[in-house]
Scaffold this active site. Structure first.
Site, mmCIF file in Angstrom:
data_model
loop_
_atom_site.group_PDB
_atom_site.id
_atom_site.type_symbol
_atom_site.label_atom_id
_atom_site.label_comp_id
_atom_site.label_asym_id
_atom_site.label_seq_id
_atom_site.Cartn_x
_atom_site.Cartn_y
_atom_site.Cartn_z
ATOM 1 N N LYS B 181 0.841 -1.202 0.000
ATOM 2 C CA LYS B 181 0.000 0.000 0.000
ATOM 3 C C LYS B 181 0.873 1.248 0.000
ATOM 4 C CE LYS B 181 -1.747 2.604 3.197
ATOM 5 N NZ LYS B 181 -1.746 3.971 2.617
ATOM 6 N N GLU B 255 10.494 0.896 9.981
ATOM 7 C CA GLU B 255 11.460 1.989 9.788
ATOM 8 C C GLU B 255 10.709 3.267 10.105
ATOM 9 O OE1 GLU B 255 14.477 1.399 9.172
ATOM 10 O OE2 GLU B 255 14.620 -0.472 8.039
ATOM 11 N N CYS B 289 13.563 10.482 6.699
ATOM 12 C CA CYS B 289 13.526 10.062 8.104
ATOM 13 C C CYS B 289 14.917 10.104 8.727
ATOM 14 C CB CYS B 289 12.895 8.684 8.237
ATOM 15 S SG CYS B 289 13.542 7.522 7.042
ATOM 16 N N GLU B 386 10.583 15.296 15.489
ATOM 17 C CA GLU B 386 10.872 15.237 14.067
ATOM 18 C C GLU B 386 9.996 16.248 13.332
ATOM 19 O OE1 GLU B 386 9.725 11.651 11.966
ATOM 20 O OE2 GLU B 386 11.600 11.707 10.841
#
Lengths: 313, 475
Positions: B181, B255, B289, B386
């Site tokens: 997906k 991850e 990331c 983040e």
């Protein structure tokens, strides 16, 4: 700022080895990335004309004759005789014994005469010979002197000797009321490491160079984009620290307009637009001009003309 | 002044359809959960309508993948599987320009990055794992490694095709079949990849693509027919997935987020360090990331580094992602732009100093100027959370020990960078950094042979290299 240090190898070593190191992989990657800029249409037209104005049109052959030099001068003045909007090149670069011929051929044109001196290209001659070589070219009317550094002394760590020689040649450029600009050729292909390129750049600038130049064109590799990038960083940082602006001249191996534009992009994004001027950036080349002219025509007419539409001189 | 005239890449290489279905069992089929729109974040124009997969679609896709696994793919000799994967790799190369333009249209990333980084790396992953397909027994993972079965994979919007390659290539090489997906804001290259699977004559059901949003992803990872779950995305969603699969026999790799430290010592190759800082945080608009979002500079050179960085940032070109000279493209979505704004406002409110180069942003689309914050402390939100945008927090340190302490003082641990001319210091630091990847004198470099993954809240498991293969094998 280094009058005291300049007398001393150890002092100069501390200064030059105190410069930030250069990571070769990173420097190469940066240059490659700058080379991917896509310069089109109006930007390309502007860049091509600027590049023409920056060319030091060069003939440095043992077989050079006055006729050959005069032909080159004629081309340098009017690269495209039928197109008055095409600018002249910056200078004609010749051996010292051809300076008077070139000077006479270029009289009144604004195109400068540059002469290689100091036992070009090896530089392997006593200092007195190098100074005499320089003085003769200056006396004959050279506007610019391209000198080679003593690479042997540099690689041996005898930095003071290199500095003194540059300073002495600079003084010779200014004797008898003359004021020839001094371009110092580092011959980066023989310096082997990027750290050495950076150190040699600073050493030349500290010793009075008006321009730092990559190569003689007689040693491979000659000018490369990464080495030119480093030298542009050096002149930028040097001006930031001392207030004095020094020019940069890649020479040897730049043959296509596409390559020349990559150099201009690198100037623009490294040293900055202040250097985008023939007073501060030059191309040492013999065949580059023709490709610039062909590309110029292509842009104006939309079609490529063949090599017979530009002169072979 | 040397103004670069616009140098736009042509859109005509991409054949966009007005609407797309799901890719199940080797064919494009209609979804039963309605449809959603994918927009170009640089212009806010609708690119296409895409089917929303619901639980029934997930059922169908997982069943197709199971059948393909049982009857074809797991039984096929590795050398045969390799042929298909090699073929996919070559088609990706052949259609690279099309993929790059589509990626930039859908994601907003500059064409020079999709063209020079994303697509070549995606092809490289398929080439690399194709080479492993017939050598699984020689990967030092055990005597007789077996595939796991059906892999349910959910990927993020920041590197749509590359993340697909990271997931699909090792899964197929190991003998698994997949249901993937893509993110709801960037489904288009995955659908083009489905076409590539058809072009490569991949047996039906080996790769299935389900488009949709969070609910689709949740239905996929919790589906009882899925043997392996692989997810790349936010830590928040990663936690939900970990809870969903807890207590089942599913294998999981996650991850997740990061807040990487990029350490610059006073003996660093400064000019290259500046490039590394720029690459570290402004690559892909900071939608990375493992972005080097915390710059830790030794105090003795901090001022010089920040000055040089500001000068360098003035040359960054923000704007049309399809212009070949654009360095920073569009933020992927309005939601993401809002989040970046919220966090940068928090940075100012907490007392950090904000700076961005003067640059004109396009009036339409989602854009954010490259920004740095100086005077940041470990206690600020912008040093802890983040941001996932082109926003760098600059902190300082005095000693190597302090650098390590500050770098590790985070809930994340995906990557880190160190800039120094001392080889011994690089090794000393690499042993002490709690991060999956430690880059030395470079940043954001990826290679299919090199494992990638996180510590702490950055997830678990590794992708890439032999380790990435292990995540898809029962060893």
């Amino acid at each position: 700022m280094t009058a005291q240090l300049a007398l001393d190898d150890a002092g100069l070593r501390r200064l030059l080895h105190g410069l930030p190191p250069v990571d070769q992989v990173g420097a190469d990657a940066r240059a490659a990335k700058l080379g991917t800029r896509s310069i089109k249409t109006t930007a390309k037209a502007q860049a091509l004309d600027l590049a023409v104005r920056m060319v030091d049109l060069t003939t440095l052959e043992g077989a050079d004759t006055p006729g050959k030099v005069r032909a080159l001068c004629a081309k340098g003045k009017h690269p495209e005789p039928d197109q008055p909007d095409c600018p002249s090149v910056a200078a004609i670069c010749v051996y010292g014994d051809m300076v008077d011929t070139a000077k006479a051929a270029l009289a009144g044109s604004g195109v400068k005469v540059a002469a290689v001196a100091t036992a070009f290209p090896s530089g392997r001659a006593p200092l007195a010979v190098k100074l005499a070589d320089t003085a003769a070219a200056v006396e004959a009317g050279a506007d610019e002197i391209d000198m080679v550094i003593d690479r042997g002394a540099f690689l041996a760590g005898r930095y003071a000797a290199v500095a003194e020689e540059i300073a002495a040649v600079k003084a010779a450029c200014q004797t008898g009321g003359h004021d020839a600009h001094l371009k110092v050729i580092l011959e980066t292909g023989e310096l082997a490491t990027y750290d050495n390129v950076m150190r040699a750049s600073w050493l030349a600038m500290l010793s009075g160079a008006d321009f730092i130049k990559t190569s003689t064109g007689k040693v491979s590799p000659a000018a490369t984009l990464p080495v030119t990038l480093l030298m542009l960083e050096a002149v930028r940082d040097f001006r930031a620290q001392t207030g004095r602006q020094v020019g940069v001249k890649p020479a040897g191996g730049i043959r296509t307009a596409k390559d020349a534009i990559k150099y201009l992009v690198t100037v623009n994004e490294t040293a900055g637009p202040d250097w985008l001027d023939p007073d501060w950036f030059r191309f040492g080349a013999s065949s580059l001009l023709n490709d610039l002219l062909l590309q110029r025509r292509k842009l104006a007419t939309g079609v490529y003309s063949g090599p017979d539409y530009v002169t072979v001189d | 002044m040397f103004d670069y005239a616009p140098a736009p890449e042509s859109r005509s290489v991409v054949d966009l359809k007005p609407s797309y279905g799901l890719f199940v069992d080797g064919a494009f089929v209609e979804g039963s959960g309605g449809a959603f729109k994918s927009v170009n974040p640089a212009t806010e124009e609708v690119l296409a309508e895409v089917a929303m997969a619901d639980a029934a679609d997930v059922d169908r896709a997982v069943a197709a993948a199971r059948r393909a696994y049982d009857e074809v793919w797991s039984r096929m000799p590795g050398a045969e599987r390799a042929k298909y994967i090699f073929r996919i790799a070559r088609i990706i190369q052949e259609r690279a320009r099309e993929l790059a333009v589509l990626e930039s249209l859908d994601n907003g990333k500059p064409i020079r990055e999709s063209r020079d980084v994303d697509i070549p790396l995606a092809a490289a992953h398929f080439f690399y794992y194709a080479g492993w397909a017939d050598k699984l027994g020689h990967a030092n993972l055990g005597p007789n490694p077996r595939p796991l079965g059906v892999a349910g994979q959910v990927i993020p919007w920041n590197f749509p095709l590359l993340m697909l390659a990271w997931k699909v290539a090792p899964a197929l090489a190991a003998g698994n079949t997949v249901v993937l997906k893509p993110a709801e804001t960037t489904p288009l290259t995955a659908l083009l990849f489905a076409e590539i699977c058809q072009q490569a004559d991949l047996p039906p059901g080996v790769v299935n693509i389900l488009t949709g949003a969070g609910a689709t992803g949740a239905a996929l990872v919790s589906h009882p027919g899925v043997d392996k779950v692989a997810f790349t995305g936010s830590t928040e969603v990663g936690r939900m997935i970990a809870k969903q699969v807890a207590g089942t026999s599913k294998k999981v790799t996650l991850e997740l987020g990061g807040k990487a430290a990029n350490l610059v010592f006073d003996d660093a190759p400064l000019e290259q360090a500046i490039e590394g800082i720029v690459d570290g945080i402004f690559f892909n608009q900071g939608h990375v990331c493992c972005a080097g979002s915390r710059l830790l500079v030794q105090e003795s050179v901090a001022e010089e580094v920040v000055d040089r960085l500001r000068e360098r940032m003035k040359t960054l070109r923000v704007g049309d992602p399809l212009d070949k000279n654009t360095d920073i493209g569009a933020i992927n979505s309005a939601e993401q732009l809002a989040r970046i704004r919220t966090l940068t406002e928090a940075g100012e409110a907490e007392g950090a100093t904000r700076w961005a180069p003067p640059c004109e942003l396009p009036e339409r689309g989602f854009f954010f100027a490259p920004t740095i914050f100086t005077g940041v402390s470990q206690a600020h939100r912008i040093a802890r959370e983040e941001i996932f945008g082109p926003v760098l927090s600059v902190l300082t340190f005095r000693t190597p020990a302090e650098a390590v302490e500050k770098a590790n003082n985070t809930a994340y641990g995906l990557s880190a960078g160190v800039w120094t001319d001392k080889g011994s210091r690089i090794l000393w630091l690499a042993q002490r950094m709690r991060a999956g990847v430690v880059w030395a004198n470079t940043f954001n470099r990826f290679d299919p042979t090199s494992p990638f993954g996180g510590y702490k809240e950055s997830g678990y498991g590794r992708e890439g290299g032999r380790h990435g293969l292990e995540a898809y094998l029962d060893v």
